[in-house]
Enzyme design. Structure first.
Site, PDB file in Angstrom:
ATOM      1  N   HIS A  91      -9.638  97.460  70.729  1.00 16.23           N
ATOM      2  CA  HIS A  91     -10.840  96.758  70.880  1.00 16.23           C
ATOM      3  C   HIS A  91     -10.884  95.154  70.576  1.00 16.23           C
ATOM      4  CE1 HIS A  91     -12.367  98.274  66.570  1.00 16.23           C
ATOM      5  NE2 HIS A  91     -11.104  97.912  66.887  1.00 16.23           N
ATOM      6  N   ASN A  92     -11.505  94.605  71.360  1.00 18.98           N
ATOM      7  CA  ASN A  92     -11.586  93.290  71.144  1.00 18.98           C
ATOM      8  C   ASN A  92     -10.367  92.277  71.418  1.00 18.98           C
ATOM      9  OD1 ASN A  92     -13.902  94.648  69.669  1.00 18.98           O
ATOM     10  ND2 ASN A  92     -14.658  92.586  70.129  1.00 18.98           N
TER      11      ASN A  92
END
Lengths: 343, 343, 343
Positions: B240-241
């Site tokens: 994520h991210n």
């Protein structure tokens, strides 16, 4: 199952010692087995476990000389005997597809054998062929012109792309992909990457087993090959143009980069990596997590990253473990030299 | 295929030397090619292979000055020329879906373009949109409100969850998952883990290619980004991210942990790992199996675990290889010192 | 969403400072948030970011003493509070299946609860049972006699084979496989490998979350266990007979080989490998890419390959980094000794 010891001993061709009428209802490991269970030991080194086991009967190798207070069945190879029994037990337990499910979508120019079984929601493309008694579970995709042999099992969600050749008795676990494009790009002057078409094929020979979520790329030209009888565990990556010899055993999460070649009976622990264009001879063994960047001759045992022959790797790792102490010893030497120089 | 050398030379804009009427029926590597095959070399360093090749014609770079007894076609970039030819050959070979299969389940509020092709057993959720000429194979799932551009190919079993944005000309191989939840939990006083909701999205920009069984997690907030033209090989993990810049090439089984950022044209060998919150500048290269725990500026080449600039890593590994001998040398020094001290 | 600060403060049981009527329309990270966004900080060490944030309101922990010019909501645990809010937001956003889709193929002897939801193109085999409010997305396969609890979510393309037991509130991301055969073969005298049948099961306890493309093998006998509340990230491999305790957190691409056991609250970074038959005690932590070949007691923190307790690993790695200099120092010592000897 519910079979008597007499029936089991006959089935595996073993020598029963104990009451032939005892009924076996399950199979379990020697330490976990209880009343009604059949268990086994694979060699004489485990014979102390037989008496202590809760099993109602233990399958033991012929080499065991001791006698036991509990029933035993002596056989040449207990593991093989047990597998034979389990095959029968499992036959009823696993619901392999039967026949061609009405939701299977089969191209009119695909060829199925009389006993090919296709589960619900399977898709078979033009020109594909599938042999006798091969079982294809739901959500499998068989690409154009792909040839699949007989007595194979493809579990749910297996994707085989076009022009792939798969032998007989091949087992493929869920989510595995055979024949996706090899990973190759030409970098341009402006830094962008242009895809190199991958027009080769994959050949998966007889008796291969592929685990879950294994990825096997098609060759750029020519073929990627998984040799007869080789076994590849979950989440392994086999890149384009890799050639794997027969009877190799590749444990989970290992990866083999483009155009590398393995001989026969090569064995990898988990998470091994092989660089591209490497050749490993027959019977090479690589310990878990080894990173192999160079070719090695037959019968080499490798370990570490970068991988070295295991004796050298062990020497180095022993030295590495003593390094902080070596620094102290060198500091002590430097002090003593200074002392001697100042004398 | 079956094309004359004249046709092929014209198609790639190359200079033909040899009979224009020779017919080419296949394409193969320079060493494997035979009668009727077209082959190629990518640079002058391979020109010795041309004469020895069984190919009926070899595509060679302009820089080659030598002349050969067999037909050749001179071009600026042989690899690009070949890819151009292969694209045409492959067009007929791969059975991309055409039209919308009657078993495709498309929500009434999803938007398909006129030429969007959906294979059998595909599911398109509410609010999703798919552009012109994008081909979606069987068993693909396109989540709610996900936007997909034009000219994409999604092979079987691709899952794109909700609110994902995918550009044009994106290729996704089988079994790949885009937009699954990021891996985040809050540990409680009693040791249990409470899931942190992941409400961000994933953006996959134009011209990206994702291999088989790649996993790309959605952001906790904001977005995970795969930059324009980047190529990600089989079994890679993008947490994520993560922000990946344009034109990166990430080889198989590599993983990038949460919130790390890669610049443009970053290149990873296989099985590389990047820790969370790391920044790698443009043109960083990491050798296979490198474990990168810190940020590094542009143009650094990294290797080993923990990863170091490659020159340093090589020095260290050379030293490590000599360690057992160093221990002997220190032992010898210690003995000599003792001798000197006792004098 | 569009809720007032008053509503949000009440919902999370927090103390609002600022206008109760301000309307919040989104949620974002503290640095990325803008007008209309709610944001948060998890501890006092981030309190400098509050004033600078573009957020319309920031959820802060009770420990923060400072006051701010912008609205804040003080709570015991901001992360938990935010998760509570997000759960509500997400409820409407993710299109979980509702009811039983007409294309779901459910064996007549399978048992669904009243509120079990089956998406399009799901297959549920004989004897399987699925609890209340469990949601099964398209292309999922649930094998014979497999038992699944209540309030689970299985995303698209999940395969659960036969005789598996899954608890309540289990989340499984796309492409994950539970219950494939363990990887075990008996080598024969001729070098061929004979498959060892794998008749054990897998137990996935309550509150477990499995990422995308995770593979969990069934036991040879007995069971493979994923303990209550444990979280396993994308592309992890859990081999046959592995026992994972409660509340473990295993990051992406890690692999655990056959029969190894983890205690409770074990935490792995990414790409960790554990050899077979290893026991790791409660609260063991392993840094990313560690290769663990031996058992370790509770509360050990491990790093490197082969893995060592982290203090030892750090000492060794510091020494390794200084190795090229150590060689110089030893060379200097050797020269000086020679000098002293020649005196």
């Amino acid at each position: 199952m519910a079979k008597t010891l007499k029936e089991i001993a006959m089935f595996v061709g073993g020598e029963l010692s104990g009451s032939p009428d005892i009924v076996i209802k399950g199979i379990n490991g020697i330490k976990e087995a209880g009343e009604g269970d059949l268990s086994f030991i694979v060699s004489t080194q485990y014979e102390d476990l037989v008496e202590a086991s809760g099993a109602s009967c233990v399958v033991i190798p012929k080499q065991v000389k001791r006698s036991f207070s509990k029933p035993t069945i002596k056989v040449e190879n207990p593991s093989t005997a047990l597998s034979k029994i389990l095959d029968v037990v499992l036959a009823g337990r696993i619901p392999h597809p039967k026949g061609v499910h009405p939701t299977a979508i089969v191209h009119e120019n695909a060829k199925l054998a009389k006993t090919t079984a296709l589960g619900a929601y399977t898709v078979i493309e033009e020109g594909a062929s599938i042999g006798e008694n091969t079982k294809v579970y739901p959500f499998c995709y068989i690409g154009k012109n792909t040839k699949i042999g007989r007595d194979c099992i493809f579990y749910p969600g297996v994707t085989i792309r076009e022009e792939v050749v798969i032998g007989d008795r091949v087992i493929i676990h869920p989510g595995t992909v055979v024949g996706s494009d090899g990973f190759g790009y030409d970098i341009q002057k402006d830094g962008t990457q242009v895809k190199i078409p991958q027009i080769g094929i994959v050949i998966v020979e007889d008796d291969v087993e592929l685990g879950s979520c294994v990825t096997i790329d098609r060759a750029r030209f020519n073929k990627t090959v998984i040799g007869k009888g080789s076994k590849i565990d979950n989440l392994c990556q086999i890149a384009h143009n890799v050639i794997i010899g027969p009877d190799c055993v590749i444990a989970a999460q290992s990866g083999i980069a483009g155009s590398s070649e393995l001989g026969r009976n090569v064995v990898f622990g988990g998470q091994v990596g092989v660089a591209d264009h490497v050749k490993l001879g027959d019977f090479v063994i690589a310990g878990a997590k080894s990173g192999i960047s160079k070719s090695h001759p037959a019968k080499t045992t490798l370990f570490w990253y970068p991988a070295k022959p295991v004796d050298k790797a062990r020497d180095i790792l022993a030295s590495v473990g003593l390094l902080p102490k070596l620094f102290e010893r060198v500091r002590a030497l430097e002090a003593k030299i200074k002392e001697l120089e100042n004398k």
